[in-house]
Design an enzyme around this catalytic site. Structure first.
Site, PDB file in Angstrom:
ATOM      1  N   LYS A  38      43.623 -38.033  10.849  1.00  0.00           N
ATOM      2  CA  LYS A  38      43.145 -37.278  12.010  1.00  0.00           C
ATOM      3  C   LYS A  38      41.628 -37.273  11.923  1.00  0.00           C
ATOM      4  CE  LYS A  38      43.859 -34.697  15.666  1.00  0.00           C
ATOM      5  NZ  LYS A  38      44.392 -35.253  16.931  1.00  0.00           N
ATOM      6  N   TYR A  60      49.304 -29.526   0.607  1.00  0.00           N
ATOM      7  CA  TYR A  60      50.328 -28.949  -0.263  1.00  0.00           C
ATOM      8  C   TYR A  60      49.742 -28.347  -1.530  1.00  0.00           C
ATOM      9  CZ  TYR A  60      54.497 -30.668   2.154  1.00  0.00           C
ATOM     10  OH  TYR A  60      55.495 -30.869   3.053  1.00  0.00           O
ATOM     11  N   ASP A  71      54.995 -35.967   5.316  1.00  0.00           N
ATOM     12  CA  ASP A  71      56.199 -35.133   5.358  1.00  0.00           C
ATOM     13  C   ASP A  71      56.784 -35.158   6.764  1.00  0.00           C
ATOM     14  OD1 ASP A  71      58.106 -33.175   4.497  1.00  0.00           O
ATOM     15  OD2 ASP A  71      56.927 -31.663   5.561  1.00  0.00           O
ATOM     16  N   ASP A  99      60.239 -37.678   8.295  1.00  0.00           N
ATOM     17  CA  ASP A  99      61.455 -37.152   8.928  1.00  0.00           C
ATOM     18  C   ASP A  99      61.665 -37.813  10.286  1.00  0.00           C
ATOM     19  OD1 ASP A  99      62.046 -35.382   6.863  1.00  0.00           O
ATOM     20  OD2 ASP A  99      62.418 -33.695   8.220  1.00  0.00           O
ATOM     21  N   ASP A 143      48.675 -37.955  15.760  1.00  0.00           N
ATOM     22  CA  ASP A 143      49.425 -37.595  16.970  1.00  0.00           C
ATOM     23  C   ASP A 143      49.914 -38.859  17.682  1.00  0.00           C
ATOM     24  OD1 ASP A 143      46.742 -38.154  17.445  1.00  0.00           O
ATOM     25  OD2 ASP A 143      46.467 -36.622  18.980  1.00  0.00           O
TER      26      ASP A 143
HETATM   27  C1  IPM Z   1      60.349 -33.398   1.496  1.00  0.00           C
HETATM   28  C2  IPM Z   1      60.642 -31.930   1.669  1.00  0.00           C
HETATM   29  C3  IPM Z   1      59.748 -31.151   0.724  1.00  0.00           C
HETATM   30  C4  IPM Z   1      58.325 -31.437   1.136  1.00  0.00           C
HETATM   31  C5  IPM Z   1      60.028 -29.642   0.694  1.00  0.00           C
HETATM   32  C6  IPM Z   1      61.454 -29.352   0.300  1.00  0.00           C
HETATM   33  C7  IPM Z   1      59.063 -28.905  -0.192  1.00  0.00           C
HETATM   34  O1  IPM Z   1      60.497 -31.556   2.989  1.00  0.00           O
HETATM   35  O2  IPM Z   1      60.501 -33.906   0.367  1.00  0.00           O
HETATM   36  O3  IPM Z   1      59.975 -34.020   2.478  1.00  0.00           O
HETATM   37  O4  IPM Z   1      57.808 -30.818   2.085  1.00  0.00           O
HETATM   38  O5  IPM Z   1      57.701 -32.303   0.517  1.00  0.00           O
HETATM   39 MG    MG Z   2      60.108 -33.150   4.319  1.00  0.00          MG
END
Ligand code: IPM
Ligand code: MG
Length: 369
Positions: free
Chosen positions: A195, A146, A251, A255, A227
């Protein structure tokens, strides 16, 4: 107690879910005699509309002056929103990344656990769910892909772009230490995800994590390739306690982890620097497709407000009461659409409610404790 809370409503469902969280905080303030002062901070798309940039110096100064910041969500629909016609460093997400960096919020805690009441909303098979699961993703937040050097250019007449994944040992060490410290308060297991079979940055990551582990002999350390980790999260999520990983892997995996719990709308998240200051936000995004419809789940944001009371202000009792109130409302069968039982599951005793009703129900439950 007097607390100065920076509030970022943001974009999409952000303003709706923040409204409910503030309602809950006000209920707590009234009941336990606290003074919560809110300072509204513009960030993301709404800041672009108002000021031309996603994060102003003034907004950073407001956040720094606050005792903690509570945030909704930022960003819009990349296909339709004019924000995405701007260069990448002027888009809503750049505001969030800028704020993380400006406040040095390197440790992002993303708990993912299954609320027992929501088993029917969990997409995993019953035998995989078992007694449920409870893990904490510790995502490094101010380094890696990032924030590494990146460029879009042209070489030999061809467009070319690159991003770099850079970590120095100090950045790895401080997040590893935080993970082991938290693991000591939980089930004493750290799974460090990398990784290392391909990336140099991962090999350094692994080496530094190993060094830190020697100071925490009671914690079991395990390394897992990213992975495989993605697969294990759906195959056997019970095996995880603390997952420690770099920014980009975190990230993606966070999710996934939140989705296997049944709803991203239920999970809170907190980002810390070395002090007690924290930025608290729901794990989910701005969900522009449902913004303004009154159906978004405010629980993750309300839980984030609870985390803020616990970790930044030391208000343990009040945080417990918020969690109890949420459990009480779930026990009584109230659900927003995202946590309704999966098709084919029993829906007797279940009532679907919208964002505002969910907030009201939680406030009323607080009043009964
Ligand atoms: C998160 C989001 C952010 C990230 C985006 C909105 C930049 O996906 O907080 O997970 O990738 O960190
Ligand atoms: Mg995210």
């Amino acid at each position: 107690m007097n607390c100065n809370i920076g509030v970022i409503r943001g974009d999409g469902i952000g303003p709706e879910i923040i409204t409910e969280a503030l309602k809950v905080l006000d209920t707590i303030a009234g009941r336990y005699d606290h003074n919560f002062n809110y300072d509204e901070i513009l960030m993301g798309g709404c800041s672009i509309d108002a000021t031309g940039v996603p994060l102003t110096d003034g907004a950073i100064a407001q956040a720094k002056a606050a005792d903690a910041v509570l945030m909704g969500s930022i960003g819009g629909d990349a296909k339709t929103s004019t924000w995405y016609k701007l260069p990448a460093d002027k888009r809503p997400e750049a505001g969030l990344l800028g704020l993380r960096k400006a406040l040095n919020l390197f440790a992002n805690l993303r708990p993912a656990y299954l609320f027992p009441q929501l088993k029917a909303a969990c997409p995993l098979r019953e035998d995989i769910i078992g007694d449920g699961f409870d893990m904490l993703i510790m995502r490094e937040l101010t380094g890696g892909l990032y924030f590494g050097k990146r460029e879009t250019t042209e070489v030999d007449g061809k467009r070319l772009a690159y991003d770099t994944l850079t970590y120095n040992e100090d950045e790895i060490r401080r997040i590893a230490i935080k993970s082991f410290e938290i693991a000591m308060m939980r089930n004493k297991k750290v799974t460090s995800v990398d990784k290392a079979n391909v990336l140099d940055s991962s090999r350094l990551w692994r080496a530094v994590v190993e060094e830190v582990a020697t100071d925490f002999p009671q914690v079991t350390l395990e390394h897992m390739l990213v992975d495989n980790a993605a697969m294990q999260l759906v195959k056997d999520p019970k095996q995880f306690d603390v997952i420690l990983t770099e920014n980009m892997f975190g990230d993606i995996l966070s999710d996934e982890a939140s989705m296997v719990t049944g709803s991203i709308g239920m999970l809170s998240s907190a980002s810390f620097n070395e002090s007690k200051f924290g930025l608290y936000e729901p794990s989910g995004g701005s969900a522009p497709d449902i913004a303004g419809k009154g159906i978004a789940n405010p629980i993750a944001t309300i839980l984030s407000a609870g985390m803020m009371l616990r970790y930044s202000f030391g208000l343990e009792l009040e945080a417990d009461v918020i969690e109890k109130a949420i459990n009480n409302v779930l026990d009584r069968g109230f659900r927003t659409i995202d946590i309704m039982p999966m098709p084919g599951e029993d829906t007797s005793n279940i009532t679907q409610v919208g964002t505002v009703d969910m907030g009201d129900l939680i406030c009323r439950a607080i009043d009964t404790f």
